[in-house]
Design a protein around this motif. Structure first.
Motif, PDB file in Angstrom:
ATOM      1  N   ARG A 115     -11.305  -1.063   4.765  1.00  0.00           N
ATOM      2  CA  ARG A 115     -10.911   0.311   5.104  1.00  0.00           C
ATOM      3  C   ARG A 115     -12.051   1.281   4.792  1.00  0.00           C
ATOM      4  O   ARG A 115     -12.330   2.190   5.577  1.00  0.00           O
ATOM      5  CB  ARG A 115      -9.660   0.690   4.309  1.00  0.00           C
ATOM      6  N   HIS A 125      -9.071  -5.684   1.548  1.00  0.00           N
ATOM      7  CA  HIS A 125      -8.484  -4.668   2.421  1.00  0.00           C
ATOM      8  C   HIS A 125      -9.121  -3.306   2.159  1.00  0.00           C
ATOM      9  O   HIS A 125      -9.460  -2.569   3.103  1.00  0.00           O
ATOM     10  CB  HIS A 125      -6.981  -4.597   2.193  1.00  0.00           C
ATOM     11  N   GLU A 163       0.828  -1.209   0.000  1.00  0.00           N
ATOM     12  CA  GLU A 163       0.000   0.000   0.000  1.00  0.00           C
ATOM     13  C   GLU A 163       0.863   1.260   0.000  1.00  0.00           C
ATOM     14  O   GLU A 163       1.652   1.486   0.920  1.00  0.00           O
ATOM     15  CB  GLU A 163      -0.941   0.022   1.200  1.00  0.00           C
ATOM     16  N   GLY A 210      -7.175 -12.373   2.268  1.00  0.00           N
ATOM     17  CA  GLY A 210      -6.134 -11.363   2.366  1.00  0.00           C
ATOM     18  C   GLY A 210      -5.942 -10.531   1.121  1.00  0.00           C
ATOM     19  O   GLY A 210      -4.889  -9.911   0.951  1.00  0.00           O
TER      20      GLY A 210
END
Length: 292
Positions: A161, A157, A58, A152
């Motif tokens: 978020r 993700h 990221e 994952g």
């Protein structure tokens, strides 16, 4: 040949191999594309649908975009399987009247048997699968063996978020759409992909580290070369999985541009490279796309 590696990308996005070599010691810089008009800005990134723990991917820029985005668009708006998943599998993933043993030759069936034996999966439980569903299942076995976590992925993700931030998450497609796309491929195309999945099963676990490292560093040249190969070697597969869906994604992006605000679009990395990519189609339709 790129086909076997590409099938893994269909099942799980761009994958990481099993080597223990450290990945990307510097600050991650995966590519971000931007298209905008007077009152809308869309940031576009590629996702990896499965990832191993410990990979720093990221970038600070992506974190900032997530903080200011008014909405997020993923391939799917939810990763919860549909209530009728079993029915979908039965109707589009099974073909007991045309078992794999009647479609593959002896050598191919022997290779399939070896893979399944390694995972304790009886061949009898696999024989009735349609080729497209069989190669996805084989790919999933390989990923688990290589240490990948189905929960994952980068898209997961991003959704988590966005949920934390209270940002609305939308999806371009549904589970049903994706099942229909995969199951609608010609059987000959499905079989070609399955054959290469069997042949390259072992090599695929270790070949993709360089690609992931390059992507994290902002270099898409390896992926671009492989995209060109698959477009040439398996045109039908490429057209269905990429060209047709990319046009659908761009239709959705144009709808977003008709509104206002800041949006993050995150779909599989393979949709951003090649002559039929999302950025290329947008430019063909008159938009200016900037890569950052």
């Amino acid at each position: 040949m790129a086909l076997g590696r590409w099938t893994r990308r269909i099942a799980a996005g761009l994958l990481l191999g099993t080597t223990a070599t450290p990945l990307a010691a510097q600050t991650p810089e995966p590519p971000i594309w931007v298209v905008e008009d007077e009152n809308s800005t869309i940031y576009m990134i590629g996702t990896v649908h499965m990832m191993r723990d410990g990979v720093d991917w990221e970038s600070p820029q992506l974190a900032e975009i997530l903080e200011k985005a008014d909405s997020v668009w993923l391939e799917l708006d939810s990763f919860e399987p549909p209530a009728d998943l079993s029915g979908l599998i039965m109707t589009s993933g099974m073909s007991p009247d045309r078992p794999l043993s009647s479609l593959l030759n002896e050598e191919e069936m022997a290779g399939l048997q070896i893979i399944l034996d390694e995972h304790g999966v009886p061949l009898e439980s696999f024989d009735g699968l349609r080729p497209w569903y069989a190669y996805l299942q084989i790919s999933a076995l390989m990923l688990v063996e290589a240490g990948f976590d189905p929960a994952g992925g980068i898209d997961m993700h991003i959704k988590a978020r966005a949920d934390e931030l209270g940002t609305p998450v939308e999806g371009f497609e549904t589970f049903e759409d994706q099942f229909e796309t995969l199951s609608g491929m010609d059987e000959a195309v499905q079989l070609d992909v399955l054959r290469q999945t069997i042949i390259e099963y072992e090599d695929a676990k270790t070949e993709l580290v360089g690609e992931l490292e390059s992507w994290i560093d902002g270099d898409l040249s390896t992926l671009e070369r492989e995209t060109a190969e698959i477009a040439e070697e398996l045109e039908g597969f490429y057209d269905v999985l990429f060209v047709e869906r990319n046009h659908g994604f761009v239709d959705g992006i144009e709808d977003i541009l008709a509104g206002e605000g800041t949006t993050l679009v995150a779909v599989g990395l393979g949709h951003y490279v090649g002559p039929d990519s999302i950025p290329e189609i947008l430019e063909e339709r008159g938009y200016t796309v900037e890569r950052r």
